[in-house]
Design a protein around this motif. Structure first.
Motif, PDB file in Angstrom:
ATOM      1  N   VAL A 270       0.817  -1.214   0.000  1.00 39.33           N
ATOM      2  CA  VAL A 270       0.000   0.000   0.000  1.00 39.33           C
ATOM      3  C   VAL A 270       0.853   1.268   0.000  1.00 39.33           C
ATOM      4  CG1 VAL A 270      -1.936  -1.181   1.101  1.00 39.33           C
ATOM      5  CG2 VAL A 270      -0.253  -0.024   2.532  1.00 39.33           C
ATOM      6  N   ALA A 271       2.065   1.197   0.515  1.00 43.38           N
ATOM      7  CA  ALA A 271       2.932   2.382   0.524  1.00 43.38           C
ATOM      8  C   ALA A 271       3.314   2.795  -0.890  1.00 43.38           C
ATOM      9  CB  ALA A 271       4.177   2.118   1.354  1.00 43.38           C
ATOM     10  N   ASP A 272       3.392   1.810  -1.793  1.00 43.32           N
ATOM     11  CA  ASP A 272       3.772   2.119  -3.184  1.00 43.32           C
ATOM     12  C   ASP A 272       2.756   3.019  -3.876  1.00 43.32           C
ATOM     13  OD1 ASP A 272       6.051   0.593  -2.958  1.00 43.32           O
ATOM     14  OD2 ASP A 272       5.145  -1.211  -3.811  1.00 43.32           O
ATOM     15  N   LEU A 273       1.515   3.019  -3.394  1.00 48.35           N
ATOM     16  CA  LEU A 273       0.492   3.866  -4.007  1.00 48.35           C
ATOM     17  C   LEU A 273       0.868   5.342  -3.928  1.00 48.35           C
ATOM     18  CD1 LEU A 273      -2.707   2.170  -2.518  1.00 48.35           C
ATOM     19  CD2 LEU A 273      -1.915   2.022  -4.889  1.00 48.35           C
ATOM     20  N   TYR A 274       1.600   5.698  -2.859  1.00 44.70           N
ATOM     21  CA  TYR A 274       1.885   7.105  -2.599  1.00 44.70           C
ATOM     22  C   TYR A 274       3.118   7.628  -3.334  1.00 44.70           C
ATOM     23  CZ  TYR A 274      -1.803   6.612   0.789  1.00 44.70           C
ATOM     24  OH  TYR A 274      -3.028   6.374   1.371  1.00 44.70           O
ATOM     25  N   CYS A 275       3.728   6.795  -4.174  1.00 43.82           N
ATOM     26  CA  CYS A 275       4.837   7.303  -4.993  1.00 43.82           C
ATOM     27  C   CYS A 275       4.575   7.100  -6.483  1.00 43.82           C
ATOM     28  CB  CYS A 275       6.170   6.680  -4.574  1.00 43.82           C
ATOM     29  SG  CYS A 275       6.223   4.895  -4.623  1.00 43.82           S
ATOM     30  N   ALA A 297      -4.907  12.605  -7.384  1.00 43.80           N
ATOM     31  CA  ALA A 297      -5.517  13.538  -6.430  1.00 43.80           C
ATOM     32  C   ALA A 297      -6.249  12.785  -5.326  1.00 43.80           C
ATOM     33  CB  ALA A 297      -6.480  14.471  -7.158  1.00 43.80           C
ATOM     34  N   ALA A 298      -6.912  11.693  -5.703  1.00 45.99           N
ATOM     35  CA  ALA A 298      -7.630  10.886  -4.710  1.00 45.99           C
ATOM     36  C   ALA A 298      -6.655  10.209  -3.749  1.00 45.99           C
ATOM     37  CB  ALA A 298      -8.498   9.845  -5.407  1.00 45.99           C
ATOM     38  N   ILE A 299      -5.545   9.735  -4.280  1.00 46.65           N
ATOM     39  CA  ILE A 299      -4.517   9.104  -3.438  1.00 46.65           C
ATOM     40  C   ILE A 299      -3.935  10.144  -2.475  1.00 46.65           C
ATOM     41  CG2 ILE A 299      -2.226   8.036  -3.448  1.00 46.65           C
ATOM     42  CD1 ILE A 299      -3.024   6.698  -6.123  1.00 46.65           C
ATOM     43  N   GLU A 300      -3.658  11.336  -2.999  1.00 49.94           N
ATOM     44  CA  GLU A 300      -3.109  12.411  -2.169  1.00 49.94           C
ATOM     45  C   GLU A 300      -4.102  12.794  -1.063  1.00 49.94           C
ATOM     46  OE1 GLU A 300      -0.315  15.111  -0.791  1.00 49.94           O
ATOM     47  OE2 GLU A 300      -0.082  13.558  -2.329  1.00 49.94           O
ATOM     48  N   ALA A 301      -5.381  12.879  -1.424  1.00 51.01           N
ATOM     49  CA  ALA A 301      -6.406  13.258  -0.443  1.00 51.01           C
ATOM     50  C   ALA A 301      -6.531  12.226   0.667  1.00 51.01           C
ATOM     51  CB  ALA A 301      -7.750  13.446  -1.140  1.00 51.01           C
ATOM     52  N   SER A 302      -6.278  10.949   0.350  1.00 51.87           N
ATOM     53  CA  SER A 302      -6.416   9.886   1.351  1.00 51.87           C
ATOM     54  C   SER A 302      -5.401  10.025   2.483  1.00 51.87           C
ATOM     55  CB  SER A 302      -6.278   8.512   0.695  1.00 51.87           C
ATOM     56  OG  SER A 302      -4.928   8.240   0.339  1.00 51.87           O
ATOM     57  N   LYS A 303      -4.331  10.776   2.249  1.00 51.87           N
ATOM     58  CA  LYS A 303      -3.326  10.987   3.306  1.00 51.87           C
ATOM     59  C   LYS A 303      -3.929  11.697   4.513  1.00 51.87           C
ATOM     60  CE  LYS A 303       0.688  11.426   0.186  1.00 51.87           C
ATOM     61  NZ  LYS A 303       1.772  12.347  -0.240  1.00 51.87           N
ATOM     62  N   ALA A 368       5.408  -4.867   9.364  1.00 52.64           N
ATOM     63  CA  ALA A 368       4.409  -3.856   9.718  1.00 52.64           C
ATOM     64  C   ALA A 368       5.090  -2.562  10.143  1.00 52.64           C
ATOM     65  CB  ALA A 368       3.511  -4.374  10.839  1.00 52.64           C
ATOM     66  N   THR A 369       6.149  -2.683  10.921  1.00 51.98           N
ATOM     67  CA  THR A 369       6.902  -1.497  11.356  1.00 51.98           C
ATOM     68  C   THR A 369       7.466  -0.750  10.154  1.00 51.98           C
ATOM     69  OG1 THR A 369       7.498  -2.601  13.419  1.00 51.98           O
ATOM     70  CG2 THR A 369       8.831  -0.693  12.778  1.00 51.98           C
ATOM     71  N   GLU A 370       8.029  -1.501   9.214  1.00 55.13           N
ATOM     72  CA  GLU A 370       8.614  -0.891   8.016  1.00 55.13           C
ATOM     73  C   GLU A 370       7.540  -0.203   7.172  1.00 55.13           C
ATOM     74  OE1 GLU A 370      11.059  -2.294   4.003  1.00 55.13           O
ATOM     75  OE2 GLU A 370      10.994  -3.608   5.749  1.00 55.13           O
ATOM     76  N   LEU A 371       6.381  -0.859   7.023  1.00 54.05           N
ATOM     77  CA  LEU A 371       5.294  -0.288   6.237  1.00 54.05           C
ATOM     78  C   LEU A 371       4.816   1.027   6.851  1.00 54.05           C
ATOM     79  CD1 LEU A 371       3.137  -0.418   4.002  1.00 54.05           C
ATOM     80  CD2 LEU A 371       1.749  -1.821   5.543  1.00 54.05           C
ATOM     81  N   LEU A 372       4.628   1.054   8.167  1.00 49.94           N
ATOM     82  CA  LEU A 372       4.156   2.267   8.825  1.00 49.94           C
ATOM     83  C   LEU A 372       5.182   3.398   8.719  1.00 49.94           C
ATOM     84  CD1 LEU A 372       2.469   0.709  11.979  1.00 49.94           C
ATOM     85  CD2 LEU A 372       1.326   1.797  10.051  1.00 49.94           C
ATOM     86  N   GLN A 373       6.451   3.059   8.770  1.00 50.42           N
ATOM     87  CA  GLN A 373       7.499   4.073   8.591  1.00 50.42           C
ATOM     88  C   GLN A 373       7.428   4.680   7.194  1.00 50.42           C
ATOM     89  OE1 GLN A 373      11.048   1.873   9.569  1.00 50.42           O
ATOM     90  NE2 GLN A 373      10.937   2.372  11.756  1.00 50.42           N
ATOM     91  N   GLU A 374       7.190   3.827   6.196  1.00 56.85           N
ATOM     92  CA  GLU A 374       7.063   4.327   4.816  1.00 56.85           C
ATOM     93  C   GLU A 374       5.860   5.244   4.685  1.00 56.85           C
ATOM     94  OE1 GLU A 374       7.855   1.706   1.347  1.00 56.85           O
ATOM     95  OE2 GLU A 374       7.953   0.122   2.877  1.00 56.85           O
ATOM     96  N   LEU A 375       4.717   4.828   5.252  1.00 51.77           N
ATOM     97  CA  LEU A 375       3.503   5.643   5.164  1.00 51.77           C
ATOM     98  C   LEU A 375       3.693   6.988   5.855  1.00 51.77           C
ATOM     99  CD1 LEU A 375       0.785   2.885   5.786  1.00 51.77           C
ATOM    100  CD2 LEU A 375       1.305   4.026   3.627  1.00 51.77           C
ATOM    101  N   ARG A 376       4.379   6.980   6.991  1.00 46.06           N
ATOM    102  CA  ARG A 376       4.676   8.250   7.672  1.00 46.06           C
ATOM    103  C   ARG A 376       5.534   9.147   6.784  1.00 46.06           C
ATOM    104  NH1 ARG A 376       5.292   4.744  12.316  1.00 46.06           N
ATOM    105  NH2 ARG A 376       3.651   5.200  13.847  1.00 46.06           N
ATOM    106  N   TYR A 378       5.630   9.286   3.653  1.00 46.55           N
ATOM    107  CA  TYR A 378       4.838   9.837   2.542  1.00 46.55           C
ATOM    108  C   TYR A 378       3.783  10.823   3.028  1.00 46.55           C
ATOM    109  CZ  TYR A 378       6.901   6.412  -0.642  1.00 46.55           C
ATOM    110  OH  TYR A 378       7.779   5.690  -1.397  1.00 46.55           O
ATOM    111  N   GLY A 379       3.699  11.054   4.336  1.00 42.74           N
ATOM    112  CA  GLY A 379       2.779  12.054   4.871  1.00 42.74           C
ATOM    113  C   GLY A 379       1.387  11.547   5.177  1.00 42.74           C
TER     114      GLY A 379
END
Length: 475
Positions: A270-275, A297-303, A368-376, A378-379
């Protein structure tokens, strides 16, 4: 239901009007404020005002009258000018409804009796095996198309390997189909008398149809699972779930687009969506510049979504949308939730041991820790944005933002009344004492909860102190 919802969303009111929608009104908000004490009285009141309520409703004095009513409409069901699949039986008194309360999914004061579903016979052409986002491998029946309960059915669930073996279901069989709850098609059984010897027994695969990992059956479970966390089917299904309306609600990122992105190697988690970039998207089938811009725009708004949507989107086992909401309200940030112990999780109303174990196991994974770090990075927002229970509490309330446990018997009020007073003043009442508990109210005959609070050094009030703070909050 889907047709009605689609009609209501029509932009042109003339189109909506042409659909000839109609309705029965089944409830009245804040009826007690009007001096109405029961559901039946509320419906009578609505009818007197001119609203359309169901004329076949009936107030029953005891369970025998309920059973007689159900039996009557089992026979008269075809006479109705609309389809029903059962009868809802409700406790009439609003006071009793409040006392009974509700679970995370349904009220305890109402239950739906479902009529036996319509059954039809068709041919089982084949069996297809699919892998879900949790790795469960599910067999699906491929059927000769048949009409049942208002729709044409070509696929039906077969649940698991044990179900197929117990029913002795074979490819080529004449099978009996029904819709569970008049919604989900399923195979009920086999018409053995119609076998001619050409039917083929089915065996579940030993390896995952997507990644070829060996399938296993975990202790206490009937389902076969693929335990490979990098299984393409699971990764794809997790992406679809993450983008779904109940989770991160990313408009335009449906199953087909996710599959395209995945097959093109543009996303793995899911983190790949934000790049993703516009250049990557416009190369996909049926994805022009405008569609690509809208999706980005929808992906950006989901942040900016509140924490509960992200929690549900992560697909933690047993954590549905309601549980995600409760967890987000209670812990308020992802960081606090990540650090929560099993006991602290179980202190949240409606979070049981099984779910608490699943949550702690999820956050213990390095992935899970790595995924959450990536999501953080990406904002993506990691905090709860919903209304806080203490928002309307007096600024000097002694309960604001506190987790409170009630134990023992209060002489001045019931447990429910005390809970309402605490929540009115910005507190949250839970059922067990843990390190996350801020305050314990101890009445007469307080037992193990009081002892545990003393051991943990948690602040304890007796009833006079509790009443003093309640009265102070009323001023």
């Amino acid at each position: 239901r889907i047709a009605a919802a689609g009609s209501l969303r029509q932009l042109d009111p003339k189109v909506a009007a042409s659909r000839q929608l109609d309705l029965f009104v089944y409830g009245l908000a804040d009826a007690e404020a009007l001096g109405i004490a029961s559901h039946s009285e509320a419906l009578d009141y609505l009818q007197a005002l001119g609203f359309k309520v169901n004329p076949e409703r009936r107030r029953c004095a005891n369970i025998d009258e309920v059973i007689a009513f159900v039996s009557e409409w089992h026979d008269k069901r075809p006479q109705l000018p609309y389809e029903i699949d059962g009868i809802v039986i409700k406790v009439d008194s609003f006071a009793q409804q409040r006392a009974l309360g509700a679970t995370a999914k349904s009220p305890r004061w109402a239950i739906a009796y479902k009529f036996p579903a319509e059954e039809v016979v068709t041919t089982l052409i084949g069996i297809e095996v699919n892998v879900g986002r949790t790795g469960v491998v599910t067999p699906t029946a491929i059927l000769e198309p048949v009409r049942v309960a208002g729709t044409t059915v070509q696929r039906a669930t077969l649940h698991n390997e044990d179900f197929i073996r117990e029913k002795d279901i074979r490819i080529g069989d004449a099978v009996i189909i029904k819709k569970a709850g008049d919604i989900i098609p399923e195979v009920v059984g086999v018409v053995v008398d119609r076998r001619d010897g050409d039917e083929t027994p089915f065996a579940m695969p030993t390896h995952c149809p997507e990644c070829e990992s060996e399938l296993v059956r975990l202790e206490g479970e009937v389902a076969l699972r693929c335990l490979n966390p990098n299984c393409p089917a699971q990764l794809r299904e997790r992406l679809i779930h993450f983008a779904s309306r109940a989770a991160m609600n990313i408009e335009g990122l449906g199953e087909k687009v996710v599959t395209q992105l995945f097959n093109a190697g543009l996303v793995r988690d899911v983190a790949d969506l934000y790049c993703l970039t516009k250049e990557q998207l416009v190369g996909l089938e049926r994805m022009g510049e405008k569609s690509a811009a809208n999706l980005l725009a929808a992906i950006e708004a989901s942040k900016q979504n509140s924490l509960e949507r992200l929690l549900f989107g992560l697909g933690i086992r047993y954590v549905g949308a309601k549980a995600a909401q409760l967890l987000a309200e209670h812990f308020e940030t992802m960081e606090r939730l990540e650090r929560a112990t099993k006991e602290e999780l179980m202190a949240v109303p409606e979070i049981g041991e099984k779910m608490a174990d699943a949550i702690t196991a999820f956050f213990a994974q390095p992935e899970a820790t790595e995924l959450l770090q990536e999501l953080r990075a990406y904002g993506v927002n990691m905090a709860y944005k919903g209304p806080k229970r203490s928002a309307e509490a007096p600024a000097d309330s002694a309960f604001a933002g506190k987790t409170v446990v009630l134990t023992g018997k209060l002489a001045s009020m019931s447990r429910n009344e005390a809970k309402e007073q605490i929540e009115r003043l910005g507190g949250r009442v839970t059922g067990s004492v843990s390190r996350s508990t801020d305050l314990v109210i101890a009445g007469e005959d307080a037992g193990s909860k009081l002892e545990k609070a003393q051991q943990l050094g948690i602040e304890i009030w007796d009833e006079p102190r509790f009443l003093q703070e309640i009265n102070r909050g009323k001023r």
